[in-house]
Write a protein that holds these residues in place. Structure first.
Motif, short mmCIF file in Angstrom:
data_model
loop_
_atom_site.label_atom_id
_atom_site.label_comp_id
_atom_site.label_asym_id
_atom_site.label_seq_id
_atom_site.Cartn_x
_atom_site.Cartn_y
_atom_site.Cartn_z
N SER A 98 -55.47 -17.48 76.07
CA SER A 98 -57.05 -17.31 76.46
C SER A 98 -57.20 -17.82 77.85
N THR A 99 -57.62 -16.83 78.62
CA THR A 99 -57.80 -16.95 80.18
C THR A 99 -59.20 -16.97 80.62
N LEU A 108 -54.55 -19.33 82.55
CA LEU A 108 -54.15 -18.63 81.23
C LEU A 108 -53.53 -19.94 80.37
N PHE A 109 -54.09 -19.93 79.23
CA PHE A 109 -53.51 -21.01 78.08
C PHE A 109 -53.06 -20.47 77.14
N VAL A 135 -62.14 -14.40 81.07
CA VAL A 135 -61.60 -12.95 81.48
C VAL A 135 -60.91 -12.45 80.38
N ASN A 136 -60.40 -12.97 79.27
CA ASN A 136 -60.15 -12.72 77.72
C ASN A 136 -59.75 -13.78 77.09
N GLY A 172 -52.24 -19.89 87.38
CA GLY A 172 -51.57 -20.85 86.42
C GLY A 172 -51.42 -20.64 84.87
N ILE A 173 -50.39 -20.91 84.44
CA ILE A 173 -50.23 -20.61 82.95
C ILE A 173 -49.83 -22.08 82.37
N CYS A 174 -50.64 -22.38 81.24
CA CYS A 174 -50.48 -23.69 80.66
C CYS A 174 -50.14 -23.51 79.07
N LEU A 175 -48.98 -24.15 78.67
CA LEU A 175 -48.78 -24.43 77.06
C LEU A 175 -49.36 -25.45 76.74
N LEU A 176 -50.67 -25.26 75.77
CA LEU A 176 -51.03 -26.15 75.02
C LEU A 176 -50.52 -26.91 73.71
N GLU A 177 -50.57 -28.16 73.56
CA GLU A 177 -50.45 -28.85 72.33
C GLU A 177 -51.50 -29.69 72.06
N ARG A 178 -51.69 -29.94 70.67
CA ARG A 178 -52.76 -30.99 70.21
C ARG A 178 -52.34 -32.42 70.71
N GLY A 179 -53.22 -33.14 71.06
CA GLY A 179 -52.66 -34.54 71.26
C GLY A 179 -54.11 -35.50 71.00
N LYS A 180 -53.60 -36.71 70.95
CA LYS A 180 -54.58 -37.78 70.69
C LYS A 180 -55.29 -38.07 72.18
#
Length: 249
Positions: A98-99, A108-109, A135-136, A172-180
């Motif tokens: 998702s950008t 971008l994520f 963007v998309n 930038g490109i970011c790798l997302l993870e769920r967190g508290k």
């Protein structure tokens, strides 16, 4: 069956499309053009079967629910693949993510399905208002050039249909993870490269595999990489944007 003819432009490339279904051009309306084509994209019944089988196999491999797709949907997937194959030879890859852009700079994520990429970029839009544009939301094209890396919107934008027919610098490109809690940090190329490879479109021609690997590695070297654990609170967008903006200033 009579073919439906139209031209569409995505990521600085124009295709002369020959489609099987009359409804197909309407889906691509924001990307339709009268410009001269760079290549031809002719959809055949065999393409429809191929896309159906590919989505079936993907569902099995990823553990998704097997769905029944309509033929017009599969035709749109076939056109996406034809663009991806052509654009790869222009050092442009289709990347699952998702950008969102703020002040004409794109971010971008990416993550595994269901992690919350769309949720996170919507928080950016909420935070920045008119300064932000999607963007998309699912399948942007990423061009790796001598003058930088650029993200382009495409009509293949997931279930929410959030995309804009624009091309902007990718910062930038970011790798997302769920967190508290919300925490973002710079990532080394080696830690994100496996995910980038998994989320990028691979050409069907296996002879292009090494070029594919080299192209994704170039992407990882050219754009700042990040890893983030995030919540669904708007503070996630505040923290991510502050870090990623600062790195580019």
């Amino acid at each position: 069956m009579a073919m439906t003819e139209f031209r569409m432009r995505v990521a600085e490339a124009t295709a002369a499309v020959s489609a099987l279904f009359e409804c197909t051009p309407a889906f691509f309306r924001p990307y339709l053009t009268d410009s001269d084509p760079d290549f031809s994209a002719v959809v055949t019944p065999e393409d429809i079967c191929f896309e159906g089988n590919a989505l079936y196999e993907e569902a099995l491999q990823e553990g998704f629910r097997v769905r029944k797709f309509t033929d017009p949907f599969l035709e749109r997937a076939a056109i996406q693949r034809k663009f991806a194959e052509f654009l790869f030879d222009r050092d442009t890859i289709l990347l699952h993510g998702s950008t969102v852009a703020v002040d004409e700079q794109a971010y971008l994520f990416t993550a595994k399905c269901g992690t919350g990429k769309s949720t996170h970029t919507r928080l950016w839009c909420q935070l920045f208002g008119m300064r932000a544009v999607m963007v998309n939301d699912d399948k942007p094209f990423i061009a790796i050039t001598e003058n930088g890396v650029f993200a382009s919107g495409s009509p293949w934008s997931g279930k929410h249909g959030l995309d804009t027919n624009i091309t902007l610098p990718l910062k930038g490109i970011c790798l997302l993870e769920r967190g508290k809690e919300n925490r973002i940090e710079r990532a080394e190329k080696e830690s994100l490269l496996p995910m980038l490879l998994a989320q990028s479109y691979r050409p069907l021609d296996t002879a292009k595999e090494q070029r594919f690997l080299n192209l994704v590695e170039r992407l990882a070297e050219a754009v700042p990489l990040w890893q983030m654990q995030c919540t669904k609170d708007i503070s996630a967008a505040e923290i991510a944007s502050a870090a990623m903006h600062q790195a580019n200033n």
